[in-house]
Design an enzyme around this catalytic site. Structure first.
Site, PDB file in Angstrom:
ATOM      1  N   LYS A   1       0.830  -1.207   0.000  1.00 40.04           N
ATOM      2  CA  LYS A   1       0.000   0.000   0.000  1.00 40.04           C
ATOM      3  C   LYS A   1       0.866   1.260   0.000  1.00 40.04           C
ATOM      4  O   LYS A   1       0.605   2.202  -0.747  1.00 40.04           O
ATOM      5  CB  LYS A   1      -0.883  -0.070   1.254  1.00 40.04           C
ATOM      6  CG  LYS A   1      -1.891   0.999   1.426  1.00 40.04           C
ATOM      7  CD  LYS A   1      -2.972   0.518   2.386  1.00 40.04           C
ATOM      8  CE  LYS A   1      -2.644   0.667   3.850  1.00 40.04           C
ATOM      9  NZ  LYS A   1      -2.652   2.063   4.320  1.00 40.04           N
ATOM     10  N   SER A   2       1.889   1.295   0.832  1.00 40.79           N
ATOM     11  CA  SER A   2       2.745   2.495   0.915  1.00 40.79           C
ATOM     12  C   SER A   2       3.405   2.776  -0.432  1.00 40.79           C
ATOM     13  O   SER A   2       3.475   3.937  -0.868  1.00 40.79           O
ATOM     14  CB  SER A   2       3.858   2.286   1.950  1.00 40.79           C
ATOM     15  OG  SER A   2       3.349   2.413   3.235  1.00 40.79           O
TER      16      SER A   2
ATOM     17  N   ARG B   1       2.686   5.985  -3.456  1.00 38.48           N
ATOM     18  CA  ARG B   1       3.799   6.785  -3.982  1.00 38.48           C
ATOM     19  C   ARG B   1       3.952   6.582  -5.487  1.00 38.48           C
ATOM     20  O   ARG B   1       4.168   7.561  -6.230  1.00 38.48           O
ATOM     21  CB  ARG B   1       5.091   6.416  -3.245  1.00 38.48           C
ATOM     22  CG  ARG B   1       5.083   6.923  -1.793  1.00 38.48           C
ATOM     23  CD  ARG B   1       6.113   6.225  -0.946  1.00 38.48           C
ATOM     24  NE  ARG B   1       6.279   6.830   0.373  1.00 38.48           N
ATOM     25  CZ  ARG B   1       5.490   6.616   1.423  1.00 38.48           C
ATOM     26  NH1 ARG B   1       4.455   5.800   1.312  1.00 38.48           N
ATOM     27  NH2 ARG B   1       5.726   7.207   2.578  1.00 38.48           N
TER      28      ARG B   1
ATOM     29  N   GLY C   1      -4.519   8.290   5.577  1.00 38.49           N
ATOM     30  CA  GLY C   1      -3.596   9.314   6.066  1.00 38.49           C
ATOM     31  C   GLY C   1      -2.452   9.545   5.086  1.00 38.49           C
ATOM     32  O   GLY C   1      -1.986  10.680   4.910  1.00 38.49           O
TER      33      GLY C   1
ATOM     34  N   GLN D   1       5.197   9.590   6.693  1.00 35.04           N
ATOM     35  CA  GLN D   1       4.231  10.455   6.009  1.00 35.04           C
ATOM     36  C   GLN D   1       4.655  11.911   6.102  1.00 35.04           C
ATOM     37  O   GLN D   1       4.590  12.650   5.121  1.00 35.04           O
ATOM     38  CB  GLN D   1       2.829  10.261   6.603  1.00 35.04           C
ATOM     39  CG  GLN D   1       2.255   8.895   6.290  1.00 35.04           C
ATOM     40  CD  GLN D   1       0.903   8.653   6.924  1.00 35.04           C
ATOM     41  OE1 GLN D   1       0.392   9.485   7.674  1.00 35.04           O
ATOM     42  NE2 GLN D   1       0.331   7.501   6.650  1.00 35.04           N
TER      43      GLN D   1
ATOM     44  N   ASP E   1       2.963  -0.420  12.150  1.00 34.56           N
ATOM     45  CA  ASP E   1       1.629  -0.899  11.761  1.00 34.56           C
ATOM     46  C   ASP E   1       1.356  -2.321  12.261  1.00 34.56           C
ATOM     47  O   ASP E   1       0.237  -2.815  12.140  1.00 34.56           O
ATOM     48  CB  ASP E   1       1.480  -0.859  10.231  1.00 34.56           C
ATOM     49  CG  ASP E   1       1.397   0.581   9.724  1.00 34.56           C
ATOM     50  OD1 ASP E   1       1.084   1.488  10.523  1.00 34.56           O
ATOM     51  OD2 ASP E   1       1.658   0.792   8.522  1.00 34.56           O
TER      52      ASP E   1
ATOM     53  N   LYS F   1      -3.470   6.671  15.102  1.00 37.73           N
ATOM     54  CA  LYS F   1      -3.630   5.967  13.817  1.00 37.73           C
ATOM     55  C   LYS F   1      -5.121   5.953  13.453  1.00 37.73           C
ATOM     56  O   LYS F   1      -5.891   6.748  13.957  1.00 37.73           O
ATOM     57  CB  LYS F   1      -3.039   4.561  13.938  1.00 37.73           C
ATOM     58  CG  LYS F   1      -1.522   4.554  14.127  1.00 37.73           C
ATOM     59  CD  LYS F   1      -0.819   4.992  12.860  1.00 37.73           C
ATOM     60  CE  LYS F   1       0.682   5.030  13.035  1.00 37.73           C
ATOM     61  NZ  LYS F   1       1.345   5.630  11.891  1.00 37.73           N
TER      62      LYS F   1
ATOM     63  N   ARG G   1      -4.963   2.656  18.556  1.00 36.20           N
ATOM     64  CA  ARG G   1      -4.674   1.213  18.455  1.00 36.20           C
ATOM     65  C   ARG G   1      -4.197   0.609  19.764  1.00 36.20           C
ATOM     66  O   ARG G   1      -4.273  -0.615  19.941  1.00 36.20           O
ATOM     67  CB  ARG G   1      -3.647   0.958  17.346  1.00 36.20           C
ATOM     68  CG  ARG G   1      -4.263   1.085  15.969  1.00 36.20           C
ATOM     69  CD  ARG G   1      -3.304   0.737  14.847  1.00 36.20           C
ATOM     70  NE  ARG G   1      -4.027   0.778  13.587  1.00 36.20           N
ATOM     71  CZ  ARG G   1      -3.446   0.939  12.393  1.00 36.20           C
ATOM     72  NH1 ARG G   1      -2.141   1.068  12.298  1.00 36.20           N
ATOM     73  NH2 ARG G   1      -4.184   0.955  11.291  1.00 36.20           N
TER      74      ARG G   1
ATOM     75  N   ARG H   1      -6.536  -2.773  10.550  1.00 34.24           N
ATOM     76  CA  ARG H   1      -5.522  -3.638  11.175  1.00 34.24           C
ATOM     77  C   ARG H   1      -6.031  -4.245  12.483  1.00 34.24           C
ATOM     78  O   ARG H   1      -5.618  -5.335  12.873  1.00 34.24           O
ATOM     79  CB  ARG H   1      -4.221  -2.874  11.393  1.00 34.24           C
ATOM     80  CG  ARG H   1      -3.643  -2.351  10.072  1.00 34.24           C
ATOM     81  CD  ARG H   1      -2.163  -2.091  10.125  1.00 34.24           C
ATOM     82  NE  ARG H   1      -1.763  -1.247   9.003  1.00 34.24           N
ATOM     83  CZ  ARG H   1      -1.562  -1.670   7.752  1.00 34.24           C
ATOM     84  NH1 ARG H   1      -1.722  -2.960   7.460  1.00 34.24           N
ATOM     85  NH2 ARG H   1      -1.209  -0.827   6.801  1.00 34.24           N
TER      86      ARG H   1
HETATM   87  C1  S3P Z   1       3.012   5.201   6.084  1.00 35.14           C
HETATM   88  C2  S3P Z   1       3.663   5.638   7.220  1.00 35.14           C
HETATM   89  C3  S3P Z   1       3.248   5.281   8.586  1.00 35.14           C
HETATM   90  C4  S3P Z   1       2.323   4.072   8.584  1.00 35.14           C
HETATM   91  C5  S3P Z   1       1.248   4.190   7.548  1.00 35.14           C
HETATM   92  C6  S3P Z   1       1.856   4.299   6.155  1.00 35.14           C
HETATM   93  C7  S3P Z   1       3.507   5.630   4.766  1.00 35.14           C
HETATM   94  O1  S3P Z   1       2.551   6.372   9.157  1.00 35.14           O
HETATM   95  O2  S3P Z   1       1.748   3.912   9.851  1.00 35.14           O
HETATM   96  O3  S3P Z   1       0.403   3.063   7.595  1.00 35.14           O
HETATM   97  O4  S3P Z   1       3.143   5.003   3.750  1.00 35.14           O
HETATM   98  O5  S3P Z   1       4.297   6.577   4.714  1.00 35.14           O
HETATM   99  P1  S3P Z   1       3.310   7.538   9.970  1.00 35.14           P
HETATM  100  O6  S3P Z   1       4.100   8.330   9.013  1.00 35.14           O
HETATM  101  O7  S3P Z   1       2.199   8.352  10.597  1.00 35.14           O
HETATM  102  O8  S3P Z   1       4.159   6.833  10.990  1.00 35.14           O
END
Ligand code: S3P
Length: 425
Positions: A21-22, A26, A94, A168, A313, A340, A344, A386
């Site tokens: 997903k991350s 991007r 987020g 993020q 996560d 989150k 959590r 999650r």
């Molecule tokens: C993510 C960064 C993390 C993670 C989120 C995905 C990302 O968040 O918890 O699920 O893809 O950059 P944080 O930057 O708030 O730690």
């Protein structure tokens, strides 16, 4: 929707996991600001990455889907986004909101970013503060979304030390740096996931105070063929499931093994988990491998401080493993979990206690004393993907049949989760 989860006698098979997903968020954003066409194989159908695609479409980016989950993105270049007719709806994501904000501050038009009820409660001052230091015009709503961004003549480059380890926030500032007059440097005292800097090939210098990552207006991505590994954060549920359900063997092919993401793998191995890695290769600049996990007795562990970002996560599912391990597991320094998709720490502690586990709650974590038999319970997902999936795995080792209320939220990151779990029985 609610899902029932009965105790399992042994899980066997191979799981096709969703793509990371991350990296998907991007890849889509970087393809959109590229010159030329990009292809992303196996783009996830999960709600979060789809929120990114729908925001990009609203910004005038042409995205076509081909069979097999492949998508094509016609890059508009760094100056080609169009003023959206409506607020950009980031849904539950987020990552979509924080990264897109970094791109939107450089636009010559105003944008509003909104989200669902959960995202509307999440803290945005962490991006508001550095973006304003760059000269951006950004209004938050009591520190949270909606975020209203209005154009400014130019942005300044800044040097910014991350006050919380957050990929993020890091990515948001680096992306805003793509529009700034001077270079931007983000100093990261504690490493967090590094997909942005890898994918944009940003210069990194390792200094005593942390990693210094630079971006500038000279960074201008070109059309690219992206291949996405399977999501380690989705694999995590099956690593724990096979470890704790006796007589299990689960194979997870093509999983992303970026060391900034695999803290759970290290933690589980320290706990005694039997996990093999085969077919190691590099794909799209990311290490990838096939994981085979077999059940094994687990013992307690302590995780804290700089270990936390690498498994941020995965803490709810680590807590489930801990409830099945011998001894007292201590998780500290994880206060970020409070902000989150839900709180959590509270959700995990609450649900594990409903199952009869011995759990202490701290502001920044929890202690779980494993070994008490778990009993089936009716648990809530707290509208958090999650939490729903972690508690389903706990249900596999409880006596009786558990219920996970609000189970459909799993589709935020893993729409096929419930079917994949059922197929392993
Ligand atoms: C993510 C960064 C993390 C993670 C989120 C995905 C990302 O968040 O918890 O699920 O893809 O950059 P944080 O930057 O708030 O730690």
């Amino acid at each position: 929707m609610a899902q029932s989860v009965a105790a399992a006698a042994g899980l066997r098979g191979s799981v096709m996991l969703p793509a990371d997903k991350s990296i998907a968020h991007r890849a889509a954003m970087f393809a959109a600001i590229s010159t030329g066409c990009s292809t992303i194989g196996n783009f996830p159908e999960s709600a979060d990455p789809q929120s990114t695609l729908s925001c990009l479409r609203q910004l005038g980016v042409q995205i076509s889907t081909a069979p097999g989950g492949k998508i094509e993105i016609e890059g508009v270049g760094k100056g080609g986004f169009q003023c959206p007719a409506m607020p950009l709806d980031c849904g539950n994501s987020g990552t979509t909101m924080r990264l897109l904000s970094g791109l939107m501050v450089g636009m010559p038009f105003a944008t509003t970013l909104i989200g669902d009820a959960s995202l509307s409660r999440r803290p945005m001052r962490r991006i508001g503060h550095p973006l304003r230091a760059m000269g951006a015009n950004l209004e938050l709503t009591d520190g949270c979304p909606p975020i209203r961004i209005t154009p400014v003549p130019h942005l300044r480059g800044i040097t910014y030390t991350l006050p919380v380890p957050s990929a993020q926030v890091k990515s948001c500032v680096l992306l805003a740096g793509l529009w700034a007059k001077e270079n931007t440097v983000v100093i990261e005292p504690v490493p967090s996931r590094d997909h942005t800097e890898r994918m944009l090939s940003l210069p990194i210098v390792h200094r005593r105070d942390g990693r210094h990552i630079s971006s500038s207006r000279r960074v201008s991505p070109a059309g690219h063929t992206y291949s996405l590994p399977a999501d380690f954060s989705a694999a995590a549920f099956f690593l724990v499931a096979a470890s704790i359900v006796g007589g299990s063997t689960i194979v997870l092919p093509g999983v992303g093994l970026n060391p900034t993401r695999t803290g759970l793998l290290d933690a589980l191995r320290t706990m005694g988990a039997d996990i093999d890695i085969a077919e190691r290769r590099t794909s799209g600049g990311e290490p990838v491998g096939q994981l085979t996990v077999r059940s094994a007795p687990l013992r307690s562990i302590q995780v804290a401080g700089s270990q936390i970002p690498g498994l941020i996560d995965e803490v709810p599912i680590l807590a489930v493993a801990a409830a099945c391990a011998e001894g007292r597991t201590l998780i500290r320094g994880a206060e970020e979990l409070r902000v989150k998709e839900c709180d959590r720490i509270h959700a995990t502690v609450h649900n594990l206690r409903l199952m009869g586990a011995e759990v202490e709650e701290f502001d920044d974590g929890m202690a779980i004393t494993g070994g008490r038999p778990l009993r089936a319970a009716v648990m809530d997902s707290f509208h958090d993907h999650r939490i729903a999936m972690a508690m389903a795995i706990a249900g596999l080792v409880a006596s009786g049949t558990s219920t996970i209320r609000g189970s459909d939220i799993a589709s935020v990151s893993f729409p096929g989760f419930w079917d994949a779990l059922a197929a392993l029985r």
